[in-house]
Design a protein around this motif. Sequence first.
Motif, short mmCIF file in Angstrom:
data_model
loop_
_atom_site.label_atom_id
_atom_site.label_comp_id
_atom_site.label_asym_id
_atom_site.label_seq_id
_atom_site.Cartn_x
_atom_site.Cartn_y
_atom_site.Cartn_z
N LYS A 211 -13.84 -17.89 36.68
CA LYS A 211 -12.90 -17.66 35.58
C LYS A 211 -13.37 -16.51 34.68
O LYS A 211 -13.34 -16.58 33.46
CB LYS A 211 -12.72 -18.93 34.74
CG LYS A 211 -12.11 -20.11 35.48
CD LYS A 211 -10.65 -19.85 35.82
CE LYS A 211 -10.02 -21.06 36.49
NZ LYS A 211 -8.59 -20.81 36.85
N THR A 212 -13.80 -15.43 35.32
CA THR A 212 -14.27 -14.26 34.59
C THR A 212 -13.59 -13.01 35.12
O THR A 212 -12.96 -13.01 36.19
CB THR A 212 -15.79 -14.10 34.71
OG1 THR A 212 -16.15 -13.98 36.10
CG2 THR A 212 -16.53 -15.27 34.08
N CYS A 213 -13.73 -11.93 34.38
CA CYS A 213 -13.21 -10.62 34.76
C CYS A 213 -14.40 -9.66 34.84
O CYS A 213 -15.20 -9.58 33.89
CB CYS A 213 -12.20 -10.12 33.74
SG CYS A 213 -10.76 -11.20 33.54
N LEU A 214 -14.52 -8.94 35.95
CA LEU A 214 -15.68 -8.10 36.20
C LEU A 214 -15.33 -6.63 36.11
O LEU A 214 -14.18 -6.23 36.34
CB LEU A 214 -16.27 -8.40 37.58
CG LEU A 214 -16.62 -9.87 37.87
CD1 LEU A 214 -17.10 -10.04 39.30
CD2 LEU A 214 -17.64 -10.38 36.87
N LEU A 215 -16.37 -5.84 35.81
CA LEU A 215 -16.18 -4.39 35.78
C LEU A 215 -15.99 -3.84 37.18
O LEU A 215 -15.24 -2.89 37.40
CB LEU A 215 -17.40 -3.74 35.10
CG LEU A 215 -17.31 -2.23 34.83
CD1 LEU A 215 -16.17 -1.93 33.87
CD2 LEU A 215 -18.63 -1.73 34.24
N SER A 216 -16.69 -4.44 38.16
CA SER A 216 -16.56 -4.07 39.57
C SER A 216 -16.82 -5.31 40.42
O SER A 216 -17.39 -6.29 39.93
CB SER A 216 -17.55 -2.96 39.93
OG SER A 216 -18.88 -3.38 39.70
N LYS A 217 -16.42 -5.27 41.67
CA LYS A 217 -16.60 -6.43 42.54
C LYS A 217 -18.07 -6.77 42.68
O LYS A 217 -18.90 -5.91 42.97
CB LYS A 217 -15.98 -6.14 43.91
CG LYS A 217 -15.99 -7.34 44.84
CD LYS A 217 -15.32 -7.02 46.14
CE LYS A 217 -15.31 -8.27 47.05
NZ LYS A 217 -14.66 -7.98 48.36
N VAL B 123 -11.35 -6.68 37.66
CA VAL B 123 -11.60 -7.47 38.87
C VAL B 123 -11.66 -8.95 38.51
O VAL B 123 -12.47 -9.37 37.68
CB VAL B 123 -12.90 -7.04 39.56
CG1 VAL B 123 -13.15 -7.89 40.81
CG2 VAL B 123 -12.84 -5.56 39.93
N CYS B 124 -10.81 -9.76 39.16
CA CYS B 124 -10.76 -11.20 38.89
C CYS B 124 -11.80 -11.94 39.71
O CYS B 124 -11.92 -11.74 40.92
CB CYS B 124 -9.38 -11.75 39.24
SG CYS B 124 -8.01 -11.08 38.27
N ASP B 125 -12.54 -12.81 39.05
CA ASP B 125 -13.40 -13.79 39.72
C ASP B 125 -12.81 -15.15 39.39
O ASP B 125 -13.14 -15.76 38.38
CB ASP B 125 -14.84 -13.67 39.25
CG ASP B 125 -15.78 -14.59 40.00
OD1 ASP B 125 -15.30 -15.56 40.64
OD2 ASP B 125 -17.01 -14.37 39.94
N THR B 126 -11.91 -15.62 40.25
CA THR B 126 -11.15 -16.82 39.93
C THR B 126 -12.01 -18.09 39.95
O THR B 126 -11.70 -19.05 39.24
CB THR B 126 -9.98 -16.99 40.91
OG1 THR B 126 -10.48 -16.98 42.25
CG2 THR B 126 -8.97 -15.85 40.74
N ILE C 66 -21.61 -7.38 35.16
CA ILE C 66 -21.02 -7.32 33.82
C ILE C 66 -19.59 -7.88 33.88
O ILE C 66 -18.78 -7.46 34.72
CB ILE C 66 -20.99 -5.87 33.29
CG1 ILE C 66 -22.41 -5.30 33.25
CG2 ILE C 66 -20.37 -5.83 31.90
CD1 ILE C 66 -22.47 -3.85 32.85
N GLY C 67 -19.33 -8.81 33.01
CA GLY C 67 -18.00 -9.40 32.99
C GLY C 67 -17.67 -10.05 31.67
O GLY C 67 -18.51 -10.19 30.79
N VAL C 68 -16.43 -10.47 31.54
CA VAL C 68 -15.94 -11.18 30.36
C VAL C 68 -15.10 -12.36 30.82
O VAL C 68 -14.70 -12.45 31.99
CB VAL C 68 -15.10 -10.26 29.44
CG1 VAL C 68 -15.93 -9.12 28.88
CG2 VAL C 68 -13.88 -9.72 30.20
N LYS C 69 -14.83 -13.27 29.91
CA LYS C 69 -14.02 -14.43 30.23
C LYS C 69 -12.58 -14.02 30.53
O LYS C 69 -12.01 -13.15 29.86
CB LYS C 69 -14.04 -15.42 29.07
CG LYS C 69 -13.31 -16.72 29.34
CD LYS C 69 -13.40 -17.66 28.15
CE LYS C 69 -12.65 -18.96 28.43
NZ LYS C 69 -12.74 -19.89 27.26
N ALA C 70 -12.02 -14.61 31.56
CA ALA C 70 -10.64 -14.31 31.92
C ALA C 70 -9.67 -14.73 30.82
O ALA C 70 -9.93 -15.69 30.07
CB ALA C 70 -10.28 -14.99 33.24
N LEU C 71 -8.55 -14.03 30.73
CA LEU C 71 -7.52 -14.33 29.74
C LEU C 71 -6.52 -15.34 30.28
O LEU C 71 -6.25 -15.37 31.48
CB LEU C 71 -6.79 -13.05 29.34
CG LEU C 71 -7.65 -11.92 28.76
CD1 LEU C 71 -6.82 -10.65 28.59
CD2 LEU C 71 -8.28 -12.33 27.45
N GLY C 72 -5.97 -16.16 29.40
CA GLY C 72 -4.92 -17.08 29.79
C GLY C 72 -3.54 -16.45 29.70
O GLY C 72 -3.36 -15.38 29.11
#
Length: 424
Positions: free
Chosen positions: A388-394, A382-385, A398-404
């Motif tokens: 700039k993170t990526c989430l396990l669910s909306k 799940v993108c959180d633009t 819990i999340g990680v840094k988005a990839l370029g």
Amino acid sequence: MKTPMAGRRKYSIKLMDKNFGRNVLAMVLLTVFLYIFVLFAYVYDTTWGQTVSIDSPFLPKKHELWFAGLSNEEYRSMLLGGGVVRERDQVEVGKSDERYKYESGDKLPEFVDWRDKGAVGSVKDQGHNFSGGSWAFSATGSVEGINHIVTGELIPLSEQELVDCDEGFKSSVGVQIDHAFEFIVKKGGIHTVNDYPYKAVQGVCDQNVVNNSKVVTINGYGNVPQNDEYSLKKAVAHQPVSVSIEAGSRHFQLYKSGVFNGICGTELDHGVVAIGYGTEDGRDYWIVRNSWGTGWGENGYMRLERNVASTNTGKCGIAMRPSYPTKKPLTVCNNHYSCPESTTCCCVSNFGNYCYGWECCPVESATCCDDRSSCCPPEFPVCDTKAKTCLLSKDGPIGVKALGRSPARPNMRVMITSRKLIVP
């Protein structure tokens, strides 16, 4: 009335004209002689002498007479090199894998020549003042082949980069080839021969070139089961293969054409590329590309006897140390663009349902975010633009840094693979 003085002047002029003509003729003959002498000296120095410039388009090619004019000792010292691997050492220097292990029931083509499929570059010349470089030509030859098979591009690669920068240079021929593959994998690829030209001598690694982006990559390498010509045949049916042979005999030195069945042993001292196989008049053979220019053998190639009944090492030890590079197919975006293997294509410019601009996310099965500049791995889809993170669910904690992303590459021809393309 003519005076005696006038007669003498006329005679003197005629004599001077005659001598002048003789002098001009002598000068012309002397110039021609000097030109022939200089030309002969140049040809001697570049063809039979000790200096060499591999890339010069004006150099005459090595001729079969050049090889015949060498003693066997001179031939060995000029063209063969690297540590020798003997048959009894094979268990210690390499491990085989099962990818190309021949199984009963395997159906293989009766004839293969990768030249016909465009996967073999022109014959190269390692030079005659650098005896230890054949392993580098063997390695680049098989990498050029697998790169063409996967991408459709035949790109001449730099042997000099391997010779200068690969720390495995001083080991035996077969091990050197494996070290070359490892070097290309660890360094993220290899440059072209134009980027890092061949000099026929080991030099200092040019970090200015090496640190630049590489042109051709591989994922790894494998070793064909040793002393098994059927497994080697299976491997060559799929791609050009690097092999080590013993090339030190006088018979090998003077090879011109036909299927070679002359004297040779199993002390591996030379690296070449097996690019095919076939049968002529009931005699099986391997097609081998050498690195001694087009003046040796069949325009730089040899047909080497195959399936020799008296040995399991293959003729000249060809089945003792075969190895090959591996390269995964590209991820295809469309007919014009592709991304590296194990990545995801993300559309950045589209007109309706047609995408004409692509970028690459560095993981497989990724989510391409709506900002058209980032992406998320499948574990956090799940993108959180805004963040700039990526989430396990909306709205999850819990999340990680988005990839370029990186730009996709234009295609010449690509191997179509299954893929998931996501247009936001």
